[in-house]
Design a protein around this motif. Sequence first.
Motif, PDB file in Angstrom:
ATOM      1  N   HIS A   1       0.861  -1.191   0.000  1.00 63.07           N
ATOM      2  CA  HIS A   1       0.000   0.000   0.000  1.00 63.07           C
ATOM      3  C   HIS A   1       0.901   1.246   0.000  1.00 63.07           C
ATOM      4  CE1 HIS A   1      -0.217  -0.430   4.740  1.00 63.07           C
ATOM      5  NE2 HIS A   1       0.971  -0.645   4.277  1.00 63.07           N
TER       6      HIS A   1
ATOM      7  N   LEU B   1     -12.069   3.293  -1.005  1.00 63.44           N
ATOM      8  CA  LEU B   1     -10.928   3.670  -0.173  1.00 63.44           C
ATOM      9  C   LEU B   1     -11.110   3.267   1.282  1.00 63.44           C
ATOM     10  CD1 LEU B   1     -11.548   6.532   1.645  1.00 63.44           C
ATOM     11  CD2 LEU B   1     -11.531   7.466  -0.646  1.00 63.44           C
ATOM     12  N   GLY B   2      -9.972   3.207   1.956  1.00 60.47           N
ATOM     13  CA  GLY B   2      -9.953   2.976   3.391  1.00 60.47           C
ATOM     14  C   GLY B   2      -9.397   4.234   4.038  1.00 60.47           C
ATOM     15  N   ALA B   3      -9.849   4.533   5.256  1.00 63.96           N
ATOM     16  CA  ALA B   3      -9.405   5.771   5.908  1.00 63.96           C
ATOM     17  C   ALA B   3      -9.572   5.674   7.418  1.00 63.96           C
ATOM     18  CB  ALA B   3     -10.207   6.952   5.363  1.00 63.96           C
TER      19      ALA B   3
ATOM     20  N   ILE C   1     -11.196  -4.445 -14.312  1.00 64.87           N
ATOM     21  CA  ILE C   1      -9.944  -3.742 -13.976  1.00 64.87           C
ATOM     22  C   ILE C   1      -8.800  -4.137 -14.925  1.00 64.87           C
ATOM     23  CG2 ILE C   1      -9.049  -5.440 -12.290  1.00 64.87           C
ATOM     24  CD1 ILE C   1      -8.320  -3.079 -10.472  1.00 64.87           C
TER      25      ILE C   1
ATOM     26  N   ILE D   1      -6.710   5.695  -1.345  1.00 62.09           N
ATOM     27  CA  ILE D   1      -7.717   5.553  -2.418  1.00 62.09           C
ATOM     28  C   ILE D   1      -7.231   4.521  -3.432  1.00 62.09           C
ATOM     29  CG2 ILE D   1      -8.965   6.796  -4.235  1.00 62.09           C
ATOM     30  CD1 ILE D   1      -8.151   9.412  -2.830  1.00 62.09           C
TER      31      ILE D   1
ATOM     32  N   PHE E   1      -8.233  -0.876  10.466  1.00 60.67           N
ATOM     33  CA  PHE E   1      -6.846  -0.843   9.994  1.00 60.67           C
ATOM     34  C   PHE E   1      -5.993  -0.649  11.239  1.00 60.67           C
ATOM     35  CE2 PHE E   1      -9.252   0.975   6.405  1.00 60.67           C
ATOM     36  CZ  PHE E   1      -8.884   0.094   5.402  1.00 60.67           C
TER      37      PHE E   1
ATOM     38  N   GLU F   1      -2.381   7.887  -1.450  1.00 58.24           N
ATOM     39  CA  GLU F   1      -2.428   8.020   0.003  1.00 58.24           C
ATOM     40  C   GLU F   1      -2.638   9.488   0.359  1.00 58.24           C
ATOM     41  OE1 GLU F   1      -1.974   5.259   1.597  1.00 58.24           O
ATOM     42  OE2 GLU F   1      -1.780   5.891   3.676  1.00 58.24           O
TER      43      GLU F   1
ATOM     44  N   THR G   1      -5.042   3.074  11.938  1.00 57.28           N
ATOM     45  CA  THR G   1      -6.011   4.161  12.184  1.00 57.28           C
ATOM     46  C   THR G   1      -7.008   3.721  13.252  1.00 57.28           C
ATOM     47  OG1 THR G   1      -7.229   3.339  10.258  1.00 57.28           O
ATOM     48  CG2 THR G   1      -5.941   5.331   9.940  1.00 57.28           C
TER      49      THR G   1
ATOM     50  N   ALA H   1      -5.888   9.861   7.793  1.00 56.35           N
ATOM     51  CA  ALA H   1      -5.198   9.325   6.618  1.00 56.35           C
ATOM     52  C   ALA H   1      -6.218   8.558   5.793  1.00 56.35           C
ATOM     53  CB  ALA H   1      -4.058   8.415   7.041  1.00 56.35           C
TER      54      ALA H   1
ATOM     55  N   SER I   1       0.711   3.524   2.266  1.00 52.78           N
ATOM     56  CA  SER I   1       0.811   4.036   3.649  1.00 52.78           C
ATOM     57  C   SER I   1       2.253   4.180   4.185  1.00 52.78           C
ATOM     58  CB  SER I   1      -0.017   3.167   4.590  1.00 52.78           C
ATOM     59  OG  SER I   1      -1.375   3.220   4.221  1.00 52.78           O
TER      60      SER I   1
ATOM     61  N   GLU J   1     -16.186  -0.626  -3.159  1.00 60.08           N
ATOM     62  CA  GLU J   1     -15.302   0.000  -2.171  1.00 60.08           C
ATOM     63  C   GLU J   1     -14.224   0.804  -2.901  1.00 60.08           C
ATOM     64  OE1 GLU J   1     -13.276  -3.060   0.085  1.00 60.08           O
ATOM     65  OE2 GLU J   1     -11.522  -1.757   0.031  1.00 60.08           O
TER      66      GLU J   1
ATOM     67  N   GLN K   1       3.346   7.688   4.338  1.00 63.89           N
ATOM     68  CA  GLN K   1       2.891   8.440   5.533  1.00 63.89           C
ATOM     69  C   GLN K   1       3.977   8.465   6.588  1.00 63.89           C
ATOM     70  OE1 GLN K   1      -0.307   7.306   8.074  1.00 63.89           O
ATOM     71  NE2 GLN K   1      -1.433   6.367   6.394  1.00 63.89           N
TER      72      GLN K   1
ATOM     73  N   GLN L   1      -2.601   3.292  -5.826  1.00 59.49           N
ATOM     74  CA  GLN L   1      -3.292   3.937  -4.701  1.00 59.49           C
ATOM     75  C   GLN L   1      -2.871   5.404  -4.635  1.00 59.49           C
ATOM     76  OE1 GLN L   1      -2.441   1.820  -1.023  1.00 59.49           O
ATOM     77  NE2 GLN L   1      -4.211   0.480  -1.308  1.00 59.49           N
TER      78      GLN L   1
HETATM   79  C1  FA5 Z   1      -5.132   0.011   2.466  1.00 60.55           C
HETATM   80  O1  FA5 Z   1      -4.345  -0.322   1.602  1.00 60.55           O
HETATM   81  C2  FA5 Z   1      -4.805   1.058   3.461  1.00 60.55           C
HETATM   82  N1  FA5 Z   1      -3.405   1.363   3.414  1.00 60.55           N
HETATM   83  C3  FA5 Z   1      -5.646   2.288   3.198  1.00 60.55           C
HETATM   84  C4  FA5 Z   1      -5.599   3.258   4.312  1.00 60.55           C
HETATM   85  C5  FA5 Z   1      -4.707   4.302   4.240  1.00 60.55           C
HETATM   86  C6  FA5 Z   1      -6.442   3.117   5.400  1.00 60.55           C
HETATM   87  C7  FA5 Z   1      -4.648   5.203   5.294  1.00 60.55           C
HETATM   88  C8  FA5 Z   1      -6.379   3.995   6.433  1.00 60.55           C
HETATM   89  C9  FA5 Z   1      -5.495   5.037   6.365  1.00 60.55           C
HETATM   90  P1  FA5 Z   1      -7.085  -1.449   1.564  1.00 60.55           P
HETATM   91  O2  FA5 Z   1      -6.375  -2.732   1.616  1.00 60.55           O
HETATM   92  O3  FA5 Z   1      -8.524  -1.471   1.895  1.00 60.55           O
HETATM   93  O4  FA5 Z   1      -6.413  -0.380   2.489  1.00 60.55           O
HETATM   94  O5  FA5 Z   1      -6.890  -0.796   0.111  1.00 60.55           O
HETATM   95  C10 FA5 Z   1      -7.317   0.523  -0.187  1.00 60.55           C
HETATM   96  C11 FA5 Z   1      -8.056   0.562  -1.525  1.00 60.55           C
HETATM   97  O6  FA5 Z   1      -7.244  -0.010  -2.541  1.00 60.55           O
HETATM   98  C12 FA5 Z   1      -9.310  -0.284  -1.537  1.00 60.55           C
HETATM   99  O7  FA5 Z   1     -10.384   0.452  -1.012  1.00 60.55           O
HETATM  100  C13 FA5 Z   1      -9.495  -0.586  -2.990  1.00 60.55           C
HETATM  101  O8  FA5 Z   1     -10.106   0.507  -3.656  1.00 60.55           O
HETATM  102  C14 FA5 Z   1      -8.080  -0.671  -3.490  1.00 60.55           C
HETATM  103  N2  FA5 Z   1      -7.643  -2.076  -3.623  1.00 60.55           N
HETATM  104  C15 FA5 Z   1      -7.313  -2.949  -2.650  1.00 60.55           C
HETATM  105  N3  FA5 Z   1      -6.925  -4.118  -3.143  1.00 60.55           N
HETATM  106  C16 FA5 Z   1      -7.004  -3.994  -4.487  1.00 60.55           C
HETATM  107  C17 FA5 Z   1      -6.699  -4.868  -5.596  1.00 60.55           C
HETATM  108  N4  FA5 Z   1      -6.212  -6.082  -5.431  1.00 60.55           N
HETATM  109  N5  FA5 Z   1      -6.893  -4.401  -6.855  1.00 60.55           N
HETATM  110  C18 FA5 Z   1      -7.347  -3.146  -7.050  1.00 60.55           C
HETATM  111  N6  FA5 Z   1      -7.631  -2.267  -6.064  1.00 60.55           N
HETATM  112  C19 FA5 Z   1      -7.467  -2.693  -4.802  1.00 60.55           C
END
Ligand code: FA5
Length: 342
Positions: free
Chosen positions: A170, A285-287, A327, A312, A252, A214, A255, A309, A172, A283, A175, A212
């Motif tokens: 990711h 983003l995560g935050a 995708i 996306i 997470f 961040e 956070t 944080a 992150s 979905e 950050q 992503q």
């Molecule tokens: C994270 O990666 C966290 N680092 C996000 C975060 C940052 C949370 C800061 C809090 C604070 P997650 O694993 O949910 O979170 O991934 C974030 C976004 O990446 C997801 O919402 C999704 O849109 C995208 N994503 C995740 N996995 C995949 C994948 N295999 N292919 C495409 N997009 C993906």
Amino acid sequence: MLDRLKELQAEAVAEISKTMDLKQLNDLRVKYLGKKGPIQEVMKNMKDMAREGRKAAGQISNEVKSAISDQIEAKKVELEALAIAEQLANETLDVTLPGRQQFIGVSHPLQAVTNELEELFITMGYTIEEGPEVEWDHYNFELLNLPKGHPARDMQDSFYITEESLLRTHTSPVQVRVLEAAKGQGPIKIICPGKVYRRDDDDATHSHQFSQIEGLVIGADITMADLKGTLLELARKMFGEDREIRLRPSFFPFTEPSVEVDVTCSKCSGSGCNICKGTGWIEILGAGMVHPNVLEMSGFDPKAYQGFAFGIGAERIAMLKYGIEDIRNFYTNDLRFIHQFK
Ligand code: FA5
């Protein structure tokens, strides 16, 4: 002597009329009219002649020289005109020929969405940071409150390079690098776009390599309300007023509290289809609010500073925005796909 002069004139005229080259013509000028030329040679013999004869011979030799000179000038004009005509013929433009078609490329939809998001955040006062794609475990996990053996590491199946380094899962870790570099002094307001890698099985909405963006905001009085306002602004700008978003409580390790943000599916508008796996939501983003442990480990006093944080998924945003159903279309380099986004 006079016969010899007439002979030379005839020779010169014959040679001049035959030449078709300006350089050769100049050589002929030197040959017949130059100081060491045959006419001058003949003239040298004049000194032995009687006065009357010398005068007549001088006059004739001048006439011969000026006739040769006139001939050369006329030939020069003729050859120069020919050269210009030839040049013009070579440079002729056929204005009726069809023009060459210029191939104008287009931005890849993923790049277009990244640019749009960057512009949006820049207008909100963020700056752009970058970090390495081959990352230390220390930054990718440990300083994000994910010590070795933490079960939440399984949320992001990783490509390890050595025991201590991996392809970042990711954005992150950027950050943490930014927090560390700030040496405990806020405020901070950054985004970081970049590629990330996971051992996910590829399907319509998942890829083993994706992008992503961040975001990190740190200050003395940043709250969850600021995060919510920022995410609503993002959804409104990217998808328009008719799209709905929802914030779900999530987890997470870095956070607390954490949320996941979903947007209504572009294909079924919420009724459920194969893209959204029947849920009506995708979905994006995560935050959450940055965990006090993360702040502390990077040299910030969590009593003096707090912040939010987010991470996306850029492909998910592009899919929703343009109604892209798979995708994998982003990575096949099919120009027919890319040119739809002119
Ligand atoms: C994270 O990666 C966290 N680092 C996000 C975060 C940052 C949370 C800061 C809090 C604070 P997650 O694993 O949910 O979170 O991934 C974030 C976004 O990446 C997801 O919402 C999704 O849109 C995208 N994503 C995740 N996995 C995949 C994948 N295999 N292919 C495409 N997009 C993906």
